[in-house]
Design a protein around this motif. Sequence first.
Motif, PDB file in Angstrom:
ATOM      1  N   GLU A 177       6.492  59.462  -3.480  1.00  0.00           N
ATOM      2  CA  GLU A 177       7.076  58.126  -3.323  1.00  0.00           C
ATOM      3  C   GLU A 177       6.985  57.402  -4.663  1.00  0.00           C
ATOM      4  O   GLU A 177       6.077  57.676  -5.459  1.00  0.00           O
ATOM      5  CB  GLU A 177       6.292  57.287  -2.291  1.00  0.00           C
ATOM      6  CG  GLU A 177       6.592  57.611  -0.848  1.00  0.00           C
ATOM      7  CD  GLU A 177       5.887  56.666   0.125  1.00  0.00           C
ATOM      8  OE1 GLU A 177       5.021  55.869  -0.310  1.00  0.00           O
ATOM      9  OE2 GLU A 177       6.193  56.739   1.331  1.00  0.00           O
TER      10      GLU A 177
ATOM     11  N   ILE B 281       5.682  52.082   5.258  1.00  0.00           N
ATOM     12  CA  ILE B 281       4.965  53.280   4.798  1.00  0.00           C
ATOM     13  C   ILE B 281       4.461  54.122   5.964  1.00  0.00           C
ATOM     14  O   ILE B 281       4.494  55.339   5.908  1.00  0.00           O
ATOM     15  CB  ILE B 281       3.765  52.938   3.873  1.00  0.00           C
ATOM     16  CG1 ILE B 281       3.012  51.713   4.347  1.00  0.00           C
ATOM     17  CG2 ILE B 281       4.214  52.807   2.446  1.00  0.00           C
ATOM     18  CD1 ILE B 281       1.779  51.416   3.547  1.00  0.00           C
TER      19      ILE B 281
ATOM     20  N   GLY C 117      -4.155  56.240   5.769  1.00  0.00           N
ATOM     21  CA  GLY C 117      -5.417  55.631   5.394  1.00  0.00           C
ATOM     22  C   GLY C 117      -5.765  55.878   3.937  1.00  0.00           C
ATOM     23  O   GLY C 117      -6.877  55.666   3.508  1.00  0.00           O
ATOM     24  N   GLY C 118      -4.825  56.394   3.181  1.00  0.00           N
ATOM     25  CA  GLY C 118      -5.037  56.432   1.728  1.00  0.00           C
ATOM     26  C   GLY C 118      -5.764  57.657   1.229  1.00  0.00           C
ATOM     27  O   GLY C 118      -5.913  57.857   0.031  1.00  0.00           O
TER      28      GLY C 118
ATOM     29  N   LEU D 234       3.704  58.315  -6.543  1.00  0.00           N
ATOM     30  CA  LEU D 234       2.501  58.500  -5.735  1.00  0.00           C
ATOM     31  C   LEU D 234       2.690  59.775  -4.921  1.00  0.00           C
ATOM     32  O   LEU D 234       3.730  59.946  -4.270  1.00  0.00           O
ATOM     33  CB  LEU D 234       2.291  57.300  -4.803  1.00  0.00           C
ATOM     34  CG  LEU D 234       0.938  57.195  -4.101  1.00  0.00           C
ATOM     35  CD1 LEU D 234      -0.209  57.113  -5.102  1.00  0.00           C
ATOM     36  CD2 LEU D 234       0.898  56.004  -3.179  1.00  0.00           C
TER      37      LEU D 234
ATOM     38  N   PHE E 233       5.578  54.712  -6.811  1.00  0.00           N
ATOM     39  CA  PHE E 233       4.315  53.993  -6.678  1.00  0.00           C
ATOM     40  C   PHE E 233       4.568  52.512  -6.953  1.00  0.00           C
ATOM     41  O   PHE E 233       5.050  52.127  -8.006  1.00  0.00           O
ATOM     42  CB  PHE E 233       3.269  54.519  -7.661  1.00  0.00           C
ATOM     43  CG  PHE E 233       1.966  53.785  -7.591  1.00  0.00           C
ATOM     44  CD1 PHE E 233       1.446  53.116  -8.691  1.00  0.00           C
ATOM     45  CD2 PHE E 233       1.243  53.748  -6.400  1.00  0.00           C
ATOM     46  CE1 PHE E 233       0.228  52.434  -8.610  1.00  0.00           C
ATOM     47  CE2 PHE E 233       0.027  53.075  -6.305  1.00  0.00           C
ATOM     48  CZ  PHE E 233      -0.480  52.411  -7.415  1.00  0.00           C
ATOM     49  N   LEU E 234       4.249  51.696  -5.947  1.00  0.00           N
ATOM     50  CA  LEU E 234       4.361  50.241  -6.106  1.00  0.00           C
ATOM     51  C   LEU E 234       3.042  49.752  -6.685  1.00  0.00           C
ATOM     52  O   LEU E 234       1.979  49.953  -6.090  1.00  0.00           O
ATOM     53  CB  LEU E 234       4.646  49.592  -4.749  1.00  0.00           C
ATOM     54  CG  LEU E 234       5.942  50.074  -4.075  1.00  0.00           C
ATOM     55  CD1 LEU E 234       6.061  49.512  -2.664  1.00  0.00           C
ATOM     56  CD2 LEU E 234       7.151  49.681  -4.899  1.00  0.00           C
TER      57      LEU E 234
ATOM     58  N   HIS F 165      -9.960  51.609   0.631  1.00  0.00           N
ATOM     59  CA  HIS F 165      -9.151  51.749   1.856  1.00  0.00           C
ATOM     60  C   HIS F 165      -9.860  51.258   3.099  1.00  0.00           C
ATOM     61  O   HIS F 165      -9.442  51.555   4.210  1.00  0.00           O
ATOM     62  CB  HIS F 165      -8.681  53.200   2.041  1.00  0.00           C
ATOM     63  CG  HIS F 165      -7.795  53.649   0.938  1.00  0.00           C
ATOM     64  ND1 HIS F 165      -6.535  53.116   0.747  1.00  0.00           N
ATOM     65  CD2 HIS F 165      -7.994  54.500  -0.072  1.00  0.00           C
ATOM     66  CE1 HIS F 165      -5.996  53.665  -0.328  1.00  0.00           C
ATOM     67  NE2 HIS F 165      -6.862  54.495  -0.845  1.00  0.00           N
TER      68      HIS F 165
ATOM     69  N   GLU G 163       3.231  49.463   9.355  1.00  0.00           N
ATOM     70  CA  GLU G 163       2.627  49.085   8.073  1.00  0.00           C
ATOM     71  C   GLU G 163       3.699  49.044   6.990  1.00  0.00           C
ATOM     72  O   GLU G 163       4.512  49.971   6.879  1.00  0.00           O
ATOM     73  CB  GLU G 163       1.592  50.132   7.653  1.00  0.00           C
ATOM     74  CG  GLU G 163       0.256  50.026   8.314  1.00  0.00           C
ATOM     75  CD  GLU G 163      -0.775  50.892   7.571  1.00  0.00           C
ATOM     76  OE1 GLU G 163      -1.681  51.393   8.235  1.00  0.00           O
ATOM     77  OE2 GLU G 163      -0.663  51.067   6.336  1.00  0.00           O
TER      78      GLU G 163
HETATM   79  C1  MV4 Z   1       1.371  53.180  -1.210  1.00  0.00           C
HETATM   80  C2  MV4 Z   1       0.923  52.251  -2.180  1.00  0.00           C
HETATM   81  C3  MV4 Z   1       1.749  52.009  -3.291  1.00  0.00           C
HETATM   82  N1  MV4 Z   1       2.930  52.654  -3.414  1.00  0.00           N
HETATM   83  N2  MV4 Z   1       2.557  53.792  -1.361  1.00  0.00           N
HETATM   84  C4  MV4 Z   1      -2.738  53.278   1.245  1.00  0.00           C
HETATM   85  C5  MV4 Z   1      -3.058  53.967   2.524  1.00  0.00           C
HETATM   86  C6  MV4 Z   1      -1.805  54.066   3.267  1.00  0.00           C
HETATM   87  N3  MV4 Z   1      -1.729  53.003   4.264  1.00  0.00           N
HETATM   88  C7  MV4 Z   1      -0.698  53.924   2.276  1.00  0.00           C
HETATM   89  N4  MV4 Z   1      -1.294  53.211   1.178  1.00  0.00           N
HETATM   90  C8  MV4 Z   1      -0.570  52.881   0.082  1.00  0.00           C
HETATM   91  N5  MV4 Z   1       0.620  53.468  -0.113  1.00  0.00           N
HETATM   92  C9  MV4 Z   1       3.328  53.527  -2.447  1.00  0.00           C
HETATM   93  N6  MV4 Z   1       4.511  54.153  -2.580  1.00  0.00           N
HETATM   94  C10 MV4 Z   1      -0.310  51.614  -1.964  1.00  0.00           C
HETATM   95  C11 MV4 Z   1      -1.034  51.916  -0.821  1.00  0.00           C
HETATM   96  C12 MV4 Z   1      -2.276  51.192  -0.591  1.00  0.00           C
HETATM   97  C13 MV4 Z   1      -3.321  51.355  -1.451  1.00  0.00           C
HETATM   98  C14 MV4 Z   1      -3.211  52.271  -2.461  1.00  0.00           C
HETATM   99  C15 MV4 Z   1      -4.256  52.374  -3.321  1.00  0.00           C
HETATM  100  C16 MV4 Z   1      -5.398  51.597  -3.182  1.00  0.00           C
HETATM  101  C17 MV4 Z   1      -5.499  50.730  -2.153  1.00  0.00           C
HETATM  102  C18 MV4 Z   1      -4.469  50.607  -1.256  1.00  0.00           C
HETATM  103  C19 MV4 Z   1      -4.568  49.721  -0.200  1.00  0.00           C
HETATM  104  C20 MV4 Z   1      -3.514  49.594   0.668  1.00  0.00           C
HETATM  105  C21 MV4 Z   1      -2.348  50.338   0.469  1.00  0.00           C
END
Ligand code: MV4
Length: 446
Positions: free
Chosen positions: A199, A285, A163-164, A155, A201-202, A234, A274
């Motif tokens: 990062e 994160i 906030g994405g 990612l 990607f989970l 988001h 978070e």
């Molecule tokens: C991520 C993730 C998966 N893998 N990081 C979204 C906004 C911010 N808070 C960080 N977020 C994420 N970071 C890694 N390494 C998934 C999210 C994530 C998200 C990503 C895509 C679509 C919706 C999401 C909702 C919450 C968190």
Amino acid sequence: MFEKVLIANRGEIALRIHRACREMGIKTVAVHSTADTHAMNVRLADETVCIGPPPARDSYLNVAAILSAATITGADAIHPGLGFLAENADFAAAVEEHGFVFIGPAPEHIRLMGDKIAAKAAAARLGIPTVPGSSTVRDLAAAEPAADAIGYPILIKAAAGGGGRGMKIARSRAELAQMLPLAQREAEAFFGHGEVYLERFLERPRHIEVQILGDGQGGVVHLGERDCSLQRTHQKVIEETPSPALGPDERDRIGALAVGAMRELGYRSAGTLEFLYQDREFFFIEMNTRLQVEHPISEMVSGVDIVREQLRIADGAALGYRQAEIRLSGHAIECRINAESPDDFRPSPGRVTDYHAPGGLGVRVDSALYQGYVVPPFYDSLISKLVIHGRSRSECLMRLRRALEEYVIGGIETTIPLHQRLVDARAFIDGDYDIHWLERFVGRNR
Ligand code: MV4
């Protein structure tokens, strides 16, 4: 304690802060744009100051106007609420430079956590697990080896992001080459800084956040976690505590990690760490250095008034609680109700012709709506938070279903029907969802 607090925000959160002030005998100053002259928080405030026309950049983001309003009214302190200037370190510093108390964290902590790379590095230093990743990558020559070391899928995130916004997934070297410049351009466009980092990607995590309160004098407590996985684009839709996915030992572990880190940092005021949670592992994160929309569910299970604690801490008091005194009891769920079509989420501003809020044991409605109020089109569409508390999750679901049936908001479209579909969805009832489930559910049901 403060004589007078200026609330530099609008809508339901401004009313929420007003309520805490009134209960503490603190006078309130409401600042508002010309679109919010008749808003409930303005009607209830002791003093009101119009700070500009509707656009946020000319009103709720207008630092000079807000500081002038504080000077004119003789406010002692300023509460930024959330959004707008709440996580603007320069604003927090300006407030203090002008002799007002900023009700929130120290400006340097706001700044630290605003830089997502520095925030992760601080978390790692403070013993918190973070997502395997890199520091800033300037170009493909730096990104490729970093990505190989992390492992795909990758990612790409904006260092000034959060906030994405601007995140890009790369599942191979070819995609990395394609996505890196895109992410850098979007980061520059959205945040004014093009720095990006990588990062792992989970794929299917839950979004778990820990509520923290610190007094800046070594006192830090957590008020449990909130599961915020039910989101679309988001925007959180439903939040709940405790998370259906965590057991008591995981809850204590992540809570202790967060508290230890914040004590080490000397954190002051409310804050939220978070995490992503996948396969029983937590990954930090980012950290939000402000009060959050969903704070009421933590209040319902802990009995702690978070805004009251923010006011006491800002006034130099030690935390009103030790961790041993915090009893998390029952379950709480918050439904965010927006002035939007429940089908395609198009905004639906306008006059509220009928209004009846649900009530009864364990039902809390945080809203500034009233019959005859005109929802303006200029700001985000959140108009109410239906917060339910029960002794168990099943009691919450039963109560939530009843309260949604009872809630009347006439004259505009709202997302209440979406919540009514969600409360009857098998995966939601089973607590069996991740961050992607809701978007699939909404897409399927469109
Ligand atoms: C991520 C993730 C998966 N893998 N990081 C979204 C906004 C911010 N808070 C960080 N977020 C994420 N970071 C890694 N390494 C998934 C999210 C994530 C998200 C990503 C895509 C679509 C919706 C999401 C909702 C919450 C968190």
